[in-house]
Design a protein around this motif. Structure first.
Motif, short mmCIF file in Angstrom:
data_model
loop_
_atom_site.label_atom_id
_atom_site.label_comp_id
_atom_site.label_asym_id
_atom_site.label_seq_id
_atom_site.Cartn_x
_atom_site.Cartn_y
_atom_site.Cartn_z
N ASP A 100 0.85 -1.20 0.00
CA ASP A 100 0.00 0.00 0.00
C ASP A 100 0.88 1.24 0.00
O ASP A 100 1.44 1.61 1.03
N ASN A 101 1.01 1.88 -1.17
CA ASN A 101 1.79 3.11 -1.26
C ASN A 101 0.92 4.33 -1.48
O ASN A 101 1.41 5.40 -1.82
N LYS A 102 -0.39 4.18 -1.29
CA LYS A 102 -1.30 5.32 -1.45
C LYS A 102 -1.32 6.19 -0.20
O LYS A 102 -1.63 7.37 -0.27
N ARG A 103 -0.99 5.60 0.95
CA ARG A 103 -0.98 6.36 2.20
C ARG A 103 0.46 6.65 2.62
O ARG A 103 1.36 5.88 2.35
N LYS A 104 0.65 7.77 3.29
CA LYS A 104 1.99 8.17 3.74
C LYS A 104 2.37 7.38 4.99
O LYS A 104 1.53 7.13 5.87
N SER A 105 3.63 7.03 5.10
CA SER A 105 4.06 6.14 6.19
C SER A 105 4.93 6.82 7.25
O SER A 105 4.74 6.61 8.44
N PHE A 106 5.90 7.65 6.84
CA PHE A 106 6.79 8.32 7.78
C PHE A 106 6.85 9.80 7.46
O PHE A 106 6.61 10.21 6.33
N TRP A 107 7.19 10.62 8.45
CA TRP A 107 7.30 12.06 8.20
C TRP A 107 8.60 12.66 8.72
O TRP A 107 8.81 13.86 8.67
N MET A 108 9.52 11.84 9.18
CA MET A 108 10.80 12.35 9.64
C MET A 108 11.89 11.31 9.41
O MET A 108 11.60 10.13 9.16
N LEU A 109 13.14 11.76 9.46
CA LEU A 109 14.29 10.87 9.31
C LEU A 109 14.80 10.55 10.71
O LEU A 109 15.30 11.44 11.41
N ARG A 110 14.67 9.30 11.10
CA ARG A 110 15.11 8.87 12.43
C ARG A 110 16.05 7.69 12.26
O ARG A 110 15.66 6.64 11.73
N MET A 111 17.28 7.86 12.69
CA MET A 111 18.29 6.83 12.50
C MET A 111 19.10 6.69 13.79
O MET A 111 19.72 7.65 14.25
N LYS A 112 19.07 5.50 14.39
CA LYS A 112 19.71 5.29 15.69
C LYS A 112 20.67 4.11 15.65
O LYS A 112 20.43 3.12 14.96
N VAL A 113 21.73 4.24 16.44
CA VAL A 113 22.65 3.12 16.66
C VAL A 113 22.24 2.42 17.94
O VAL A 113 22.04 3.07 18.98
N ARG A 114 22.06 1.11 17.84
CA ARG A 114 21.65 0.31 18.99
C ARG A 114 22.60 -0.87 19.19
O ARG A 114 23.44 -1.15 18.33
N GLU A 115 22.40 -1.55 20.30
CA GLU A 115 23.20 -2.75 20.55
C GLU A 115 22.85 -3.86 19.57
O GLU A 115 23.72 -4.59 19.10
N ARG A 116 21.56 -4.00 19.25
CA ARG A 116 21.08 -5.00 18.30
C ARG A 116 20.06 -4.33 17.37
O ARG A 116 19.36 -3.41 17.78
N ILE A 117 19.96 -4.82 16.14
CA ILE A 117 18.96 -4.26 15.23
C ILE A 117 17.57 -4.79 15.55
O ILE A 117 16.57 -4.20 15.15
N VAL A 118 17.50 -5.89 16.25
CA VAL A 118 16.24 -6.36 16.83
C VAL A 118 16.60 -6.95 18.19
O VAL A 118 17.46 -7.83 18.28
N ALA A 119 15.98 -6.43 19.25
CA ALA A 119 16.34 -6.85 20.61
C ALA A 119 15.95 -8.29 20.84
O ALA A 119 14.77 -8.64 20.79
N ASP A 120 16.94 -9.16 21.08
CA ASP A 120 16.66 -10.59 21.21
C ASP A 120 16.98 -11.17 22.58
O ASP A 120 16.54 -12.26 22.91
N GLY A 121 17.77 -10.45 23.38
CA GLY A 121 18.11 -10.95 24.71
C GLY A 121 19.05 -12.13 24.72
O GLY A 121 19.31 -12.72 25.78
N ILE A 122 19.61 -12.50 23.57
CA ILE A 122 20.50 -13.66 23.50
C ILE A 122 21.89 -13.29 24.01
O ILE A 122 22.51 -12.35 23.50
#
Length: 330
Positions: A100-122
């Motif tokens: 679905d590209n008819k509706r707008k999805s984001f309105w700002m540029l947010r870019m963060k450095v994290r410990e994991r790209i998806v928190a897994d607890g491993i």
């Protein structure tokens, strides 16, 4: 050189986005790979995306990148070139283009450095996230759906599963991926001889989950390539039967993409069939829930009569009550 963080209010940025006339394309992608300088990589990518007027939510870590992007359609090829030159691992990375590209999805540029790209607890140092299960394309997924020895496992949160899922898929009842990983091992501890098919929205969670299952002794582990987004796109392109029913929840302004016409969820307030997610209009609550159009009117877009009544108070009174409670809830 552009500033490397946002300096404009969310309200103004959203207003700017809504006033745009040029169409945008929403895409998501991820890639697990070793990044020796996540912060330097982040800053370079931030500059390049700013030049292209990209809006996004991007997480970067030493283990790779996880990105949801909104790019002007006329600059899409330039965006692909930026990825190609940003890192060798991003050359020809699979892009999940939104259904679905008819509706707008984001309105700002947010870019963060994290410990994991998806928190897994491993924390297991012997875990190898590169040893993943077998990728399944849409036609393979459908074949697995008819296999009595295959178990489909939904590696998304409960509110995602509620509005749409694969036929007969089991839910891992938790709101966080880190909690789901030990839970799924326990739930399937007696099913190690079965084929385990894992899936998620775009592939990032189920890919790591497949590696975790293999690490813990499961032998026949599969995951849906590109997640629900790529499955639906390929199924439509090839005219395949759709084995996913309902809506695919997405983590942006749209809050969902319609996959099939079935509505399998219900309004949390009156119980009628409904799969429309919204956030409570009381900003000190902001609960994510399902609300039908009748209840929007009755509750003024709030999750309860309590929140509705508080929303009608003058803003200073709302703030003073919040301060008195000492928390962020309504």
């Amino acid at each position: 050189m552009p500033v490397l963080h946002n300096q404009v209010s969310n309200r103004e940025l959203r207003a700017r986005m809504l006033s745009e006339t040029e169409p945008r394309t929403t895409v998501s992608f991820y890639r697990y790979f070793v990044l020796h300088d996540p912060h330097g990589f982040r800053d370079n990518l931030y500059r390049a995306f700013t030049e292209l007027n990209v809006f996004c939510r991007v997480y970067i870590a030493a283990e790779g990148i996880n990105a949801q992007i909104s790019v002007p359609q006329g600059l899409f090829s330039d965006f692909c070139e930026v990825l190609r030159t940003a890192h060798p691992q991003l050359d020809n990375v699979r892009l999940n283009v939104a259904l679905d590209n008819k509706r707008k999805s984001f309105w700002m540029l947010r870019m963060k450095v994290r410990e994991r790209i998806v928190a897994d607890g491993i924390e297991d140092p012997t875990f190898n996230p590169e040893n993943v299960g077998v990728y399944l394309k849409a036609e393979d997924v459908n074949a697995m759906a008819d296999d009595p020895d295959a178990i489909f496992v939904d590696m998304r949160n409960h509110y995602e599963y509620e509005v749409g899922h694969f036929d007969n898929a089991i839910q891992v009842p938790s709101n966080t991926f880190r909690e789901q990983l030990p839970m799924v091992l326990d739930m399937l501890r007696n099913e190690k001889d079965k084929k385990i098919v894992m899936y998620c929205t775009g592939g990032i969670r189920c890919e790591k989950a497949s590696a975790w299952m293999l690490h813990n002794g499961f032998k026949k582990v599969y995951h849906v390539e590109g997640g629900i987004i790529e499955y639906a796109r390929r199924s439509r392109a090839k005219g395949l039967p759709m084995r996913f029913s309902g809506k695919n929840f997405v983590f942006d302004e749209r809050l969902g993409e319609r996959i099939t016409s079935e509505i399998i969820a219900h309004c949390h307030q009156c119980g009628v069939p409904c799969d429309r997610h919204t956030n409570c209009r009381n900003q000190y609550c902001h609960l994510l829930f399902i609300q039908c159009f009748v209840c929007i009117e009755k509750y003024t877009g709030c999750c309860s009569l309590t929140c509705r009544d508080k929303l009608s108070l003058p803003l200073p009174e709302q703030r003073s009550r919040r301060a008195a409670r000492g928390d962020r809830r309504g």
